[in-house]
Design an enzyme around this catalytic site. Structure first.
Site, short mmCIF file in Angstrom:
data_model
loop_
_atom_site.label_atom_id
_atom_site.label_comp_id
_atom_site.label_asym_id
_atom_site.label_seq_id
_atom_site.Cartn_x
_atom_site.Cartn_y
_atom_site.Cartn_z
N CYS A 17 -71.54 95.31 -0.17
CA CYS A 17 -70.41 95.81 -0.98
C CYS A 17 -69.15 95.07 -1.09
O CYS A 17 -68.65 94.82 -0.03
CB CYS A 17 -70.19 96.90 -0.51
SG CYS A 17 -68.86 97.96 -1.20
N CYS A 21 -69.75 98.00 4.77
CA CYS A 21 -71.16 97.95 4.15
C CYS A 21 -71.19 96.46 3.85
O CYS A 21 -70.73 95.98 3.14
CB CYS A 21 -71.58 98.81 3.37
SG CYS A 21 -71.62 100.58 3.60
N CYS A 69 -61.66 99.74 1.73
CA CYS A 69 -62.59 100.65 2.31
C CYS A 69 -62.79 100.23 3.69
O CYS A 69 -63.01 98.81 3.87
CB CYS A 69 -64.05 100.77 1.58
SG CYS A 69 -65.12 101.90 2.62
N GLU A 128 -58.95 99.81 -9.35
CA GLU A 128 -59.77 99.73 -10.72
C GLU A 128 -60.62 101.04 -10.89
O GLU A 128 -60.77 101.61 -9.88
CB GLU A 128 -60.74 98.71 -10.63
CG GLU A 128 -59.93 97.33 -10.38
CD GLU A 128 -60.99 96.04 -10.25
OE1 GLU A 128 -60.58 95.05 -10.61
OE2 GLU A 128 -62.24 96.31 -9.83
N CYS A 177 -71.48 98.83 -9.91
CA CYS A 177 -71.45 99.42 -8.70
C CYS A 177 -71.28 98.32 -7.57
O CYS A 177 -72.01 97.58 -7.55
CB CYS A 177 -72.76 100.14 -8.45
SG CYS A 177 -72.89 102.03 -8.86
N CYS A 196 -65.47 106.37 -13.72
CA CYS A 196 -65.92 105.92 -12.18
C CYS A 196 -64.62 105.75 -11.48
O CYS A 196 -63.95 104.71 -11.70
CB CYS A 196 -66.88 104.83 -12.04
SG CYS A 196 -67.21 104.33 -10.37
#
Ligand code: SAH
Ligand code: SF4
Length: 354
Positions: A123, A120, A116, A96, A339, A109
Site C-alpha cells: 500500500c 501494509c 497510515c 486526497e 485503491c 472515497c
C-alpha cells in the site's frame, strides 16, 4: 489546526456538544437542529442568513464560530470519470479524496488520516507512515466541499471509507463523523450507503459494533495463511486470521446485511488456487461477499499484479463454492486514484508524526 485568533469550526461539532453549549447560553436545544438544517440540508454557511434564529443568537454564533472546509487545491479527472480531489488542511498538509461515478451511484472515497501507521507492504499510503489523524471536521469537510462543487446530477450518494488511513485507528473522530453523516438532522446518508474498510483492528471492531451506526463493514483480509498475512499486513501479528474471524462471527448483522472481504491479489504471494480454496474454507457459512482487487502498482512497490486468467480462475473457484465474488474494477488508475494509490507530497513537507 486552530490559530489563536481563529474561531472554532462549527463543522464537525456534534449535536450533543452543541446542545450542551446552548444550554449554557440559555438557548433551546432545538436551535441546534435549525442550525444543522441550514448547514447540512440547505448549504447555508453564513450565520447572518439563518433567518429563523434570533439576532442575538446569530451574533453569538458569529463571535464564537465560523464554518470552514478543507481548501480544495486541485482536481484530476480520469478517463473513466473518476475524479481525485486534493485538499490542503489548515496546517498545510494535504489529503486526497476520490469521487467515483457508476451510473446513478456516485461514491465518495474518503480519507481518515494523513498517511497510515499500519505498514501494509502493498500500500502506497503506508510509505508515508502516520503523519496525523484527521479531525471530524476534516472528514465531514471532504464530503461537504466536494458535494458543493458537484452539479445536482452528480451529488454523492454513497461513501466508502477506503481512502488514506486506517479509519478505526482514528476511532473517536471517525465515530463522530459517522454520527453526523447518518443523523437525520445532519448529512442524512443512510448507514446502508456507507462502507467502512478496515485492516482488522479487532478491539476497535468490537467497540464499533456497540455504536449501532449500522454502516457496512469491509475487511481487508488479503491472505489466507498467517505466515503470508504477517508479512504483508503486520497488524496480523497482533490480530491473526482466526482471532479476526472469531470477532467477525460475533459481529451483529442486520437482515440481509453481509460483510465484504477485500482481497488484494498479489502475483505469486496470495493468488494461487490453494489460496482460493483456503479462502473458501475461512469464509464458509459466513454472510459475506468478496471483492478481489488486482494489485494497483506504484513506483516503489515490490509486487506484481496477477494476469487476468489468474484473477478469473481465483474468482471462478469461489463462485463454484457459491460465494458472491466481484473483481473490483480499477477506477482512476491513470490519475493514481485507485485503491492503495493515495499518498501525497506532504511526505516532504509534513510535521513529525503525532
Ligand atoms: N486502511 C483501510 C482502508 C484504506 S485501504 C484498510 O486497509 O482496509 C482500502 C483498500 O485498499 C484495502 O482493502 C486495501 O487492502 C486496499 N489496497 C491498499 N493498497 C492497494 C494497492 N496497491 N492495490 C490494490 N488495493 C490496495
Ligand atoms: Fe493502512 Fe489500509 Fe494501507 Fe494497510 S492498506 S497501510 S491499513 S491504509
Amino acid at each position: 489546526m486552530k490559530s489563536s485568533t481563529q474561531k472554532e469550526n462549527l463543522i464537525g461539532f456534534s449535536e450533543t456538544a452543541l446542545k450542551g453549549l446552548f444550554t449554557g447560553w440559555n438557548e433551546k436545544p432545538y436551535r441546534v437542529y435549525q442550525i444543522f438544517n441550514w448547514i447540512y440540508h440547505k448549504g447555508v454557511f453564513d450565520f447572518e442568513d439563518m433567518t429563523n434564529l434570533s439576532k442575538a443568537l446569530r451574533e453569538k454564533l458569529n463571535e464564537t464560530f465560523d464554518i470552514r472546509f478543507p481548501r480544495l487545491t486541485g482536481k484530476q479527472q480520469s478517463r473513466d470519470g473518476t475524479t481525485k480531489f486534493l485538499f490542503e488542511l489548515e496546517d498545510g498538509l494535504n489529503i486526497e479524496s476520490v469521487w467515483i461515478p457508476d451510473s446513478d451511484r456516485k461514491t465518495l472515497c474518503m480519507s481518515t488520516q494523513v498517511g497510515c501507521r499500519l505498514g501494509c507492504t502493498f500500500c502506497l499510503t503506508a510509505t508515508m507512515g502516520l503523519v496525523r489523524n484527521l479531525t471530524t471536521a476534516e472528514m465531514i469537510g471532504q464530503y461537504m466541499a466536494i458535494n458543493q462543487a458537484l452539479p445536482e446530477q452528480d451529488k454523492i450518494t454513497n461513501i466508502v471509507i477506503m481512502g488514506m488511513g486506517e479509519p478505526l485507528d482514528n476511532y473517536d473522530a471517525l465515530v463522530e463523523a459517522l454520527r453526523l453523516m447518518v443523523s437525520p438532522e445532519g448529512i442524512r446518508i443512510s448507514g446502508r450507503k456507507i462502507t467502512l474498510s478496515t485492516s482488522g483492528l479487532v478491539d476497535k471492531i468490537r467497540a464499533f459494533q456497540e455504536e449501532d451506526l449500522n454502516v457496512n463493514l469491509a475487511i481487508s483480509l488479503n491472505a489466507t495463511e498467517d505466515s503470508t498475512r504477517d508479512r504483508i499486513m503486520p497488524i496480523n501479528k497482533k490480530y491473526p486470521i482466526k482471532v479476526l474471524m472469531d470477532c467477525l462471527n460475533e459481529y451483529p448483522l442486520k437482515k440481509r446485511q453481509r460483510i465484504t472481504f477485500e482481497y488484494v491479489l498479489l502475483k505469486g504471494v496470495n493468488d494461487s488456487l490453494d489460496d482460493a480454496k483456503r479462502l473458501a474454507g475461512i469464509l464458509k457459512g459466513f454472510p459475506c461477499k468478496v471483492n478481489l482487487i488486482p494489485w494497483n502498482g506504484f513506483d516503489s512497490g515490490d509486487f506484481t499484479s496477477p494476469s487476468v486468467e489468474r484473477v478469473l480462475s481465483f474468482q471462478n473457484y469461489l463462485i463454484s463454492k457459491n460465494f458472491t465474488v466481484f473483481i473490483r474494477k480499477t477506477r482512476g488508475a491513470d490519475i493514481s486514484g485507485a485503491c492503495g494509490q493515495l499518498a501525497t507530497e506532504s511526505l516532504s513537507t509534513s510535521q513529525p508524526p503525532c
